[in-house]
Scaffold this motif. Structure first.
Motif, PDB file in Angstrom:
ATOM      1  N   ARG A 324     -28.015  37.486 -55.693  1.00  0.00           N
ATOM      2  CA  ARG A 324     -28.782  38.227 -54.691  1.00  0.00           C
ATOM      3  C   ARG A 324     -28.615  37.618 -53.302  1.00  0.00           C
ATOM      4  N   ILE A 327     -25.830  39.462 -52.147  1.00  0.00           N
ATOM      5  CA  ILE A 327     -26.085  40.893 -51.934  1.00  0.00           C
ATOM      6  C   ILE A 327     -26.768  41.038 -50.571  1.00  0.00           C
ATOM      7  N   SER A 328     -27.649  40.096 -50.301  1.00  0.00           N
ATOM      8  CA  SER A 328     -28.381  40.105 -49.030  1.00  0.00           C
ATOM      9  C   SER A 328     -27.482  39.702 -47.862  1.00  0.00           C
ATOM     10  N   CYS A 347     -32.083  36.080 -49.088  1.00  0.00           N
ATOM     11  CA  CYS A 347     -32.715  37.037 -50.011  1.00  0.00           C
ATOM     12  C   CYS A 347     -34.182  36.667 -50.175  1.00  0.00           C
ATOM     13  N   ILE A 348     -35.038  37.676 -50.208  1.00  0.00           N
ATOM     14  CA  ILE A 348     -36.481  37.418 -50.315  1.00  0.00           C
ATOM     15  C   ILE A 348     -37.039  37.729 -51.707  1.00  0.00           C
ATOM     16  N   GLY A 349     -36.161  38.057 -52.641  1.00  0.00           N
ATOM     17  CA  GLY A 349     -36.624  38.257 -54.017  1.00  0.00           C
ATOM     18  C   GLY A 349     -37.526  39.469 -54.208  1.00  0.00           C
ATOM     19  N   CYS A 350     -37.334  40.495 -53.365  1.00  0.00           N
ATOM     20  CA  CYS A 350     -38.197  41.682 -53.474  1.00  0.00           C
ATOM     21  C   CYS A 350     -37.768  42.616 -54.601  1.00  0.00           C
ATOM     22  N   ASN A 351     -36.509  42.529 -55.007  1.00  0.00           N
ATOM     23  CA  ASN A 351     -35.939  43.356 -56.096  1.00  0.00           C
ATOM     24  C   ASN A 351     -35.876  44.846 -55.785  1.00  0.00           C
ATOM     25  N   GLN A 352     -36.159  45.216 -54.560  1.00  0.00           N
ATOM     26  CA  GLN A 352     -36.359  46.640 -54.277  1.00  0.00           C
ATOM     27  C   GLN A 352     -35.063  47.454 -54.300  1.00  0.00           C
ATOM     28  N   ALA A 353     -34.037  46.957 -53.625  1.00  0.00           N
ATOM     29  CA  ALA A 353     -32.838  47.793 -53.475  1.00  0.00           C
ATOM     30  C   ALA A 353     -31.672  47.329 -54.329  1.00  0.00           C
ATOM     31  N   CYS A 354     -31.728  46.116 -54.870  1.00  0.00           N
ATOM     32  CA  CYS A 354     -30.618  45.676 -55.726  1.00  0.00           C
ATOM     33  C   CYS A 354     -30.898  46.175 -57.141  1.00  0.00           C
ATOM     34  N   SER A 365     -28.022  48.103 -53.470  1.00  0.00           N
ATOM     35  CA  SER A 365     -27.907  47.743 -52.063  1.00  0.00           C
ATOM     36  C   SER A 365     -28.889  46.599 -51.810  1.00  0.00           C
ATOM     37  N   CYS A 366     -29.346  46.470 -50.569  1.00  0.00           N
ATOM     38  CA  CYS A 366     -30.315  45.430 -50.225  1.00  0.00           C
ATOM     39  C   CYS A 366     -31.218  45.982 -49.138  1.00  0.00           C
ATOM     40  N   ILE A 367     -32.513  45.736 -49.234  1.00  0.00           N
ATOM     41  CA  ILE A 367     -33.387  46.303 -48.198  1.00  0.00           C
ATOM     42  C   ILE A 367     -33.062  45.710 -46.823  1.00  0.00           C
ATOM     43  N   GLN A 368     -32.564  44.484 -46.822  1.00  0.00           N
ATOM     44  CA  GLN A 368     -32.272  43.856 -45.538  1.00  0.00           C
ATOM     45  C   GLN A 368     -30.867  44.166 -45.030  1.00  0.00           C
TER      46      GLN A 368
HETATM   47 FE1  SF4 Z   1     -32.796  40.137 -52.261  1.00  0.00          FE
HETATM   48 FE2  SF4 Z   1     -34.526  42.173 -51.945  1.00  0.00          FE
HETATM   49 FE3  SF4 Z   1     -32.049  42.315 -50.976  1.00  0.00          FE
HETATM   50 FE4  SF4 Z   1     -32.439  42.418 -53.598  1.00  0.00          FE
HETATM   51  S1  SF4 Z   1     -33.131  43.919 -52.097  1.00  0.00           S
HETATM   52  S2  SF4 Z   1     -30.883  41.235 -52.541  1.00  0.00           S
HETATM   53  S3  SF4 Z   1     -34.127  40.981 -53.829  1.00  0.00           S
HETATM   54  S4  SF4 Z   1     -33.649  40.889 -50.331  1.00  0.00           S
END
Ligand code: SF4
Length: 652
Positions: A324, A327-328, A347-354, A365-368
């Motif tokens: 991750r 990915i970020s 990476c902030i470990g939100c799990n939202q977009a990956c 993807s990645c929210i950031q």
């Molecule tokens: Fe990390 Fe969140 Fe991006 Fe996944 S979506 S790579 S958890 S910052």
């Protein structure tokens, strides 16, 4: 000279030298095209190789007909896959990285849907799983042997595609693990019973792989150091298995992870969210490494190079999975090696977009980082031919991202925020228990703004007069949202507050609390946890089938477990409609029946948001360009806000 002595030292496995200890572990991306790697997947992995990853393990491919599903997974059952894998190998090799292929079979841990119907899931024995509610059919012995042949043949295709190695997935309660586990392997043939028999399927597959790929390629295995499930493999059994395979010289390395997909609790560890400590698997991996004596990889919330360096320096592992983290920020390794640590978009470990996208059936993807997973379409673009002045109204994630992108294009950018801090709703999210890391999103964007010398005006609310006074060319409206106030019948003695106000300290909850959660996401669950931790009795009434219905499932389940432990009472299928003193009235959203909650001193509303459209309306008739982004268009999540900000800035 690198700041990270261990992280940037090479690792040799057989004749393959990996340039550093940074690994992108096999992770499902849903970037496959018709079951094989194509341009999308090659572009995705090439970005990580270009960014400095040492080793990339391509997501697992199905190697036998009995593991195929409707999902867009990779399939290595025939020669069709070779050209696609070769394109990935060439893309990674071009930048000095190494690349392995991965083979897996889900066994009982799958819904196994084909053509919309549930197909037969084969497993060592007819033992049900607890996540997909699958009762598998026991594999006949000749099918087990057919799988061994298929596994070797698939690995041979990887060799033809010029990959550097092959990894079998014996982790996470999948088929190989099901054979290893006495709770799920109740066979009476040569593949069940004693440990030696339970290992046989995996050992024969490894031997078939080696026979197919020859002596040059690296052959390894991923395994969970423990499965953290009721009937899962424990650490002692895993160590015994690994020792036996190591003694038989079947493996060049072991790739350690944790958890199992066979239940909701064990699944959380597959992609652990931010409430798990960084590098929490590493001490367990160290035990495995010491016992087995093979090079050991480890993953699990290793999201910063400093943390990876500590893991390696402590001798807990030989390589760190930082999936991750890349990915970020695909360039994380390169930046770490250059000492540009502040430039890393952590990476902030939100799990939202990956993993969140993956579970919803979309490419990751990645929210950031909106480019992540979209490398094939969001190619680098040159600076704008004409420099324009861009005013951005709103310093939440949408406005900040728009400012970064517009400034990167060479425009003069002025970012105005009405409050005294940048961050918008992300600042609220980070104030909740176990959510502090969400604030990293703001820190990362602030750093990018600083590097690009964006002019930031805090305490500045944008109106039409300011727009005209500044003579700007473009206004990006990112004014966000405010809490939505639903119509509720309430008498004057009722104490009703908004979740945002409680978080900001402008309203107080007192006594016994009911949180009315319309969004079924982080706001309601976070408020419930915050208030119960502060000593309140808390009921969480959710307008959906369960709490966190709109959250990524690993994050949700970890949170649900915590709320249960803290004694929060969850009331599902409930919508608030009235408050009368200490009585709150809810409606069951399916049956329409009343749900009456007595002894409620405070009702906290987590009932969504409404767009702030004042500036949008004020700019009607203004002759510059106006672009709306984020919640002021329609309240959604940080991901959409950042994505729209990104596109707006990039498009100028
Ligand atoms: Fe990390 Fe969140 Fe991006 Fe996944 S979506 S790579 S958890 S910052």
């Amino acid at each position: 000279m690198s700041h990270f002595k261990h992280l940037f030292s090479p690792l040799r496995l057989r004749n393959t030298e990996i340039r550093n200890r940074i690994l992108s572990t096999g992770h499902q991306t849903y970037l496959a095209e018709d079951g094989i790697p194509g341009e999308r997947m090659a572009a995705y992995h090439e970005a990580r190789a270009r960014g400095g990853a040492g080793l990339i393990i391509v997501e697992s491919a199905r190697f036998h007909e009995t593991s195929l599903t409707d999902a867009p997974d990779l399939v290595a059952t025939d020669e069709r896959c070779i050209a696609g894998y070769r394109s990935v190998a060439d893309a990674v090799h071009r930048h000095g990285g190494k690349v392995f292929g991965q083979l897996s079979h889900a066994g009982r841990v799958s819904k196994r849907v084909r053509g919309g119907l549930r197909d037969i899931a084969y497993a060592p024995s007819a033992v049900p799983d607890h996540r997909f509610h699958t009762m598998p059919r026991e594999m006949p012995t000749d099918l087990v042997q057919e799988l061994v042949v298929a596994c070797g043949a698939a690995a041979g295709r990887f060799a033809e595609a010029r990959l550097d190695g092959v990894e079998l997935v014996a982790s996470h309660g999948l088929l190989f693990a099901q054979f290893l586990n006495p709770a799920t392997n109740q066979r009476s043939d040569r593949y069940g019973g004693s440990r030696e028999n339970r290992i046989r399927f995996l050992a024969e597959c490894l031997a078939a792989v080696r026979a197919s790929v020859g002596p040059e390629l690296v052959v390894g295995m991923r395994i969970s150091v423990e499965e953290v499930e009721q009937d899962g493999l424990d650490a002692a059994e895993v160590i015994a298995v690994c020792k036996q395979l190591a003694a038989a010289r079947a493996l060049d390395y072991v790739n350690a992870t944790i958890g199992s997909m066979s239940g909701l609790g064990g699944s959380i560890h597959v992609v652990p969210p931010m409430d798990h400590a960084t590098a929490y698997v590493a001490p367990k991996a160290a035990t495995l490494r010491a016992a087995v004596g093979l090079p050991l990889f480890v993953a699990g919330r290793i999201n910063q190079p400093q943390i990876a360096e500590e893991v390696l320096a402590a001798g807990q592992a030989d390589m760190c999975g930082m999936t991750r983290a890349m990915i970020s920020d695909a360039d994380m390794p390169r930046k770490a090696q250059a000492g540009q640590l502040d430039d890393i978009r952590a990476c902030i470990g939100c799990n939202q977009a990956c993993i969140g996208h993956f579970h919803l059936g979309y490419s990751i993807s990645c929210i950031q980082n909106p480019i992540s997973g979209r490398e094939h379409v969001l190619r680098p673009i040159p600076r704008a031919a004409t420099r324009r002045t861009v005013l951005i109204a709103g310093g939440g994630p949408a406005g900040m991202k728009a400012a970064v992108e517009a400034a990167s294009r060479g425009h003069r950018v002025i970012l105005c925020e009405a409050s005294r801090r940048l961050g918008g709703q992300a600042l609220l999210a980070q104030a909740l228990p176990e959510r502090a890391e969400f604030g990293g999103l703001v820190t990362n964007l602030e750093h990018e703004l600083k590097c690009l010398a964006v002019e930031i005006r805090l305490g500045t609310r944008v109106d039409r007069a300011l727009v005209e006074a500044l003579s700007v060319d473009v206004v990006i409206v990112a004014t966000g949202a405010v809490p939505f106030q639903p119509e509720i019948e309430a008498d004057e003695s009722s104490h009703i507050v908004q979740a945002w106000d409680v978080l900001q300290g402008t309203a107080q909850a007192r006594g016994r609390v009911l949180v009315a959660d319309w969004r079924c996401d982080w706001v309601g669950m976070g408020m419930a946890e915050k208030l119960v931790r502060e000593g309140h009795h808390v009921r969480l009434a959710v307008n959906g089938p369960h709490a966190g219905f709109n959250l990524q499932m690993y994050l949700r389940d970890s949170w649900i477990g915590r709320l249960h432990g803290l004694g929060v009472e969850v009331i599902p299928y409930a919508r608030i409609f009235g408050v009368d003193g200490s009585t709150t009235y809810l409606t069951h959203i399916v049956s329409g029946a009343a749900i009456v909650c007595e002894d409620v001193d405070t009702v906290v509303l987590a009932t969504g948001h409404t767009a702030v459209t004042t500036l949008e309306h004020a700019l009607i008739g203004w002759d510059g360009q106006t672009i709306l982004v984020g919640d002021c268009v329609s309240p959604r999540t940080a991901e959409e806000a950042i994505y729209e900000g990104f596109l707006a800035g990039r498009g100028l």
